[in-house]
Motif scaffolding. Structure first.
Motif, PDB file in Angstrom:
ATOM      1  N   SER A 264       3.771  11.982  60.064  1.00 43.22           N
ATOM      2  CA  SER A 264       4.504  10.721  60.179  1.00 43.22           C
ATOM      3  C   SER A 264       3.791   9.749  61.104  1.00 43.22           C
ATOM      4  CB  SER A 264       5.925  10.974  60.693  1.00 43.22           C
ATOM      5  OG  SER A 264       5.911  11.616  61.960  1.00 43.22           O
ATOM      6  N   GLY A 265       3.170  10.270  62.182  1.00 34.21           N
ATOM      7  CA  GLY A 265       2.463   9.397  63.112  1.00 34.21           C
ATOM      8  C   GLY A 265       1.263   8.724  62.467  1.00 34.21           C
ATOM      9  N   SER A 266       0.510   9.481  61.675  1.00 31.92           N
ATOM     10  CA  SER A 266      -0.664   8.910  61.000  1.00 31.92           C
ATOM     11  C   SER A 266      -0.250   7.812  60.032  1.00 31.92           C
ATOM     12  CB  SER A 266      -1.432  10.008  60.258  1.00 31.92           C
ATOM     13  OG  SER A 266      -1.856  11.017  61.140  1.00 31.92           O
ATOM     14  N   LEU A 267       0.781   8.090  59.221  1.00 32.16           N
ATOM     15  CA  LEU A 267       1.242   7.091  58.258  1.00 32.16           C
ATOM     16  C   LEU A 267       1.846   5.878  58.943  1.00 32.16           C
ATOM     17  CD1 LEU A 267       2.875   9.328  55.486  1.00 32.16           C
ATOM     18  CD2 LEU A 267       0.740   8.044  55.349  1.00 32.16           C
ATOM     19  N   PHE A 268       2.617   6.117  60.005  1.00 31.47           N
ATOM     20  CA  PHE A 268       3.252   5.001  60.714  1.00 31.47           C
ATOM     21  C   PHE A 268       2.207   4.056  61.299  1.00 31.47           C
ATOM     22  CE2 PHE A 268       4.701   3.222  64.792  1.00 31.47           C
ATOM     23  CZ  PHE A 268       5.712   2.394  64.322  1.00 31.47           C
ATOM     24  N   PHE A 269       1.227   4.595  62.002  1.00 32.99           N
ATOM     25  CA  PHE A 269       0.219   3.747  62.630  1.00 32.99           C
ATOM     26  C   PHE A 269      -0.626   3.026  61.591  1.00 32.99           C
ATOM     27  CE2 PHE A 269       0.966   6.533  66.368  1.00 32.99           C
ATOM     28  CZ  PHE A 269       1.291   5.531  67.272  1.00 32.99           C
ATOM     29  N   TYR A 270      -0.896   3.681  60.466  1.00 31.30           N
ATOM     30  CA  TYR A 270      -1.669   3.022  59.402  1.00 31.30           C
ATOM     31  C   TYR A 270      -0.898   1.832  58.829  1.00 31.30           C
ATOM     32  CZ  TYR A 270      -3.644   2.177  54.788  1.00 31.30           C
ATOM     33  OH  TYR A 270      -4.171   1.574  53.664  1.00 31.30           O
ATOM     34  N   HIS A 271       0.360   2.060  58.451  1.00 31.76           N
ATOM     35  CA  HIS A 271       1.138   0.992  57.831  1.00 31.76           C
ATOM     36  C   HIS A 271       1.539  -0.086  58.834  1.00 31.76           C
ATOM     37  CE1 HIS A 271       1.482   2.660  53.817  1.00 31.76           C
ATOM     38  NE2 HIS A 271       1.724   3.843  54.341  1.00 31.76           N
ATOM     39  N   PHE A 272       1.839   0.309  60.071  1.00 29.44           N
ATOM     40  CA  PHE A 272       2.196  -0.689  61.086  1.00 29.44           C
ATOM     41  C   PHE A 272       0.985  -1.564  61.409  1.00 29.44           C
ATOM     42  CE2 PHE A 272       3.127  -2.238  65.379  1.00 29.44           C
ATOM     43  CZ  PHE A 272       4.428  -2.693  65.201  1.00 29.44           C
ATOM     44  N   ARG A 273      -0.184  -0.966  61.428  1.00 30.74           N
ATOM     45  CA  ARG A 273      -1.418  -1.750  61.656  1.00 30.74           C
ATOM     46  C   ARG A 273      -1.605  -2.761  60.534  1.00 30.74           C
ATOM     47  NH1 ARG A 273      -6.232  -0.813  59.228  1.00 30.74           N
ATOM     48  NH2 ARG A 273      -8.112  -1.756  60.149  1.00 30.74           N
ATOM     49  N   ASN A 274      -1.347  -2.351  59.302  1.00 27.63           N
ATOM     50  CA  ASN A 274      -1.473  -3.287  58.184  1.00 27.63           C
ATOM     51  C   ASN A 274      -0.495  -4.445  58.318  1.00 27.63           C
ATOM     52  OD1 ASN A 274      -3.457  -1.695  57.051  1.00 27.63           O
ATOM     53  ND2 ASN A 274      -2.116  -0.727  55.551  1.00 27.63           N
ATOM     54  N   VAL A 275       0.711  -4.148  58.788  1.00 28.49           N
ATOM     55  CA  VAL A 275       1.708  -5.209  58.978  1.00 28.49           C
ATOM     56  C   VAL A 275       1.226  -6.203  60.030  1.00 28.49           C
ATOM     57  CG1 VAL A 275       4.037  -5.715  59.811  1.00 28.49           C
ATOM     58  CG2 VAL A 275       3.666  -3.807  58.251  1.00 28.49           C
ATOM     59  N   VAL A 276       0.741  -5.692  61.149  1.00 23.31           N
ATOM     60  CA  VAL A 276       0.245  -6.568  62.221  1.00 23.31           C
ATOM     61  C   VAL A 276      -0.906  -7.422  61.719  1.00 23.31           C
ATOM     62  CG1 VAL A 276      -0.900  -6.603  64.476  1.00 23.31           C
ATOM     63  CG2 VAL A 276       1.004  -5.033  64.069  1.00 23.31           C
ATOM     64  N   MET A 277      -1.751  -6.848  60.875  1.00 22.66           N
ATOM     65  CA  MET A 277      -2.908  -7.568  60.337  1.00 22.66           C
ATOM     66  C   MET A 277      -2.535  -8.464  59.163  1.00 22.66           C
ATOM     67  SD  MET A 277      -5.539  -6.867  62.149  1.00 22.66           S
ATOM     68  CE  MET A 277      -6.117  -5.682  63.372  1.00 22.66           C
TER      69      MET A 277
ATOM     70  N   TRP B  82       0.086 -12.360  64.442  1.00 26.52           N
ATOM     71  CA  TRP B  82       0.735 -11.051  64.390  1.00 26.52           C
ATOM     72  C   TRP B  82       2.252 -11.149  64.500  1.00 26.52           C
ATOM     73  CZ3 TRP B  82       3.573  -9.390  68.589  1.00 26.52           C
ATOM     74  CH2 TRP B  82       3.374 -10.064  69.801  1.00 26.52           C
ATOM     75  N   LYS B  83       2.758 -12.130  65.245  1.00 16.34           N
ATOM     76  CA  LYS B  83       4.213 -12.276  65.362  1.00 16.34           C
ATOM     77  C   LYS B  83       4.832 -12.650  64.024  1.00 16.34           C
ATOM     78  CE  LYS B  83       4.452 -13.521  70.262  1.00 16.34           C
ATOM     79  NZ  LYS B  83       4.899 -14.552  71.244  1.00 16.34           N
ATOM     80  N   GLU B  84       4.217 -13.605  63.345  1.00 15.05           N
ATOM     81  CA  GLU B  84       4.705 -14.006  62.024  1.00 15.05           C
ATOM     82  C   GLU B  84       4.568 -12.858  61.022  1.00 15.05           C
ATOM     83  OE1 GLU B  84       2.757 -15.714  63.939  1.00 15.05           O
ATOM     84  OE2 GLU B  84       3.752 -17.635  64.300  1.00 15.05           O
ATOM     85  N   ASN B  85       3.492 -12.100  61.165  1.00 18.62           N
ATOM     86  CA  ASN B  85       3.294 -10.949  60.276  1.00 18.62           C
ATOM     87  C   ASN B  85       4.396  -9.908  60.449  1.00 18.62           C
ATOM     88  OD1 ASN B  85       0.913 -12.148  59.398  1.00 18.62           O
ATOM     89  ND2 ASN B  85      -0.373 -10.993  60.802  1.00 18.62           N
ATOM     90  N   LEU B  86       4.797  -9.658  61.693  1.00 17.39           N
ATOM     91  CA  LEU B  86       5.870  -8.696  61.957  1.00 17.39           C
ATOM     92  C   LEU B  86       7.203  -9.191  61.412  1.00 17.39           C
ATOM     93  CD1 LEU B  86       5.062  -7.533  65.611  1.00 17.39           C
ATOM     94  CD2 LEU B  86       4.837  -6.199  63.523  1.00 17.39           C
ATOM     95  N   ILE B  87       7.488 -10.477  61.627  1.00 19.99           N
ATOM     96  CA  ILE B  87       8.754 -11.056  61.154  1.00 19.99           C
ATOM     97  C   ILE B  87       8.806 -11.050  59.629  1.00 19.99           C
ATOM     98  CG2 ILE B  87      10.095 -13.204  61.025  1.00 19.99           C
ATOM     99  CD1 ILE B  87       9.206 -13.789  63.881  1.00 19.99           C
ATOM    100  N   SER B  88       7.652 -11.198  58.984  1.00 16.07           N
ATOM    101  CA  SER B  88       7.618 -11.222  57.520  1.00 16.07           C
ATOM    102  C   SER B  88       7.972  -9.874  56.901  1.00 16.07           C
ATOM    103  CB  SER B  88       6.230 -11.660  57.035  1.00 16.07           C
ATOM    104  OG  SER B  88       5.256 -10.664  57.315  1.00 16.07           O
ATOM    105  N   VAL B  89       7.988  -8.809  57.702  1.00 14.92           N
ATOM    106  CA  VAL B  89       8.358  -7.470  57.218  1.00 14.92           C
ATOM    107  C   VAL B  89       9.687  -7.015  57.800  1.00 14.92           C
ATOM    108  CG1 VAL B  89       7.734  -5.023  57.229  1.00 14.92           C
ATOM    109  CG2 VAL B  89       5.984  -6.752  56.797  1.00 14.92           C
ATOM    110  N   PHE B  90       9.849  -7.154  59.120  1.00 13.19           N
ATOM    111  CA  PHE B  90      11.047  -6.641  59.786  1.00 13.19           C
ATOM    112  C   PHE B  90      12.159  -7.681  59.927  1.00 13.19           C
ATOM    113  CE2 PHE B  90       7.465  -4.119  61.439  1.00 13.19           C
ATOM    114  CZ  PHE B  90       7.856  -2.874  60.970  1.00 13.19           C
TER     115      PHE B  90
END
Length: 269
Positions: free
Chosen positions: A206-219, A237-245
């Motif tokens: 779960s940690g590997s998948l979380f960091f991979y997908h969260f990194r993509n969201v930030v990017m 990155w702030k707008e990128n996070l808001i666009s998902v969460f």
């Protein structure tokens, strides 16, 4: 040569559903019940825990369980497919309609998905615009919960078997050939050690998948776009996070049913 899923779509679908429902209705509840029915009562006895500590542990365990199950179920139920043709975008030869930008057709779901990230065999659903939030938070809460559970499981195993005999079981599980050298029969401590190993495995997964997908969201990229470094943009990155969460991301992080709407520009409105 066609992949196995293309030759036998029905078998692939059945396998995905069994895998999905097995996790939702067997694995996750099983871990929760084992923690509260076996580990927790024994630790209370061994450590002579006070009532406030017991209540705190129960609240934290329930919080983890609600967020894991809630986010996973919502990621399975919420649909991100394209409902109607778009005026602009790209044309889909399978659906025979125009679709918005970043929308792709999934051959397994047989529909175009808004802002398609990937098809998750694990939950038998495509991850896209509306359910990506729940999928990533599910992975994050699994990682946190398994770390929390592993700490107490290690404490439980080491306290229950004070002679450190469980360490021998751990080596025998890692290397089965040691059973010929250490002919001790399998016992209850082997089951506890296997369970501890499963906790560690779930942390890594779960940690590997979380960091991979969260990194993509930030990017600001999807899993497909992550193959192209030139598309990554961490400046916004702030707008990128808001666009998902969503606009109320701070509530979405701790409560799966929190109303955190996506900005209109993300939905194309």
């Amino acid at each position: 040569m066609k992949p196995f899923s293309s030759k036998y779509p029905l078998i692939q679908t059945i396998f995905s559903k069994v895998q999905c429902y097995g996790v939702v209705f067997v694995l996750i509840p099983g871990i929760f019940v084992f923690q509260l029915a076996v580990v927790f009562p024994n630790l209370v006895t061994i450590l002579d825990a006070s009532i406030p500590k017991q209540i705190t542990h129960m609240c934290l365990a329930s919080f983890c369980f609600i967020n894991i199950v809630g986010n996973m179920v919502l990621s399975m139920l919420i649909d991100s497919s394209v409902k109607r043709p778009n005026k602009e975008g790209t044309y889909c030869d399978y659906c025979r309609m125009m679709r918005p930008a970043k929308s792709w057709h999934c051959r397994r779901c047989n529909v175009c998905i808004l802002k398609r990230d990937h098809h998750c065999t694990f939950i038998a659903r495509c991850i896209g615009l509306y359910n990506q939030r729940y999928f990533i938070l599910f992975l994050g809460h699994v990682m946190v919960s398994m770390t929390y559970a592993t700490y107490y499981n290690y404490y439980y195993v080491s306290a229950k078997f004070e002679d450190h005999s469980w360490i021998v079981s751990a080596f025998r599980i890692v290397n089965p050939l040691l059973r010929f050298i250490i002919p001790e029969p399998m016992g209850i401590k082997d089951m506890y050690v296997v369970y501890l190993f499963m906790n560690v495995g779930l942390i890594i997964w779960s940690g590997s998948l979380f960091f991979y997908h969260f990194r993509n969201v930030v990017m600001g990229v999807t899993a497909y776009e992550a193959k192209y470094p030139e598309l990554m943009n961490s400046v916004n990155w702030k707008e990128n996070l808001i666009s998902v969460f969503g606009t109320k991301w701070y509530l979405a992080m701790v409560w799966p049913l929190a109303d955190s709407p996506l900005p209109d520009y993300v939905k194309g409105e």
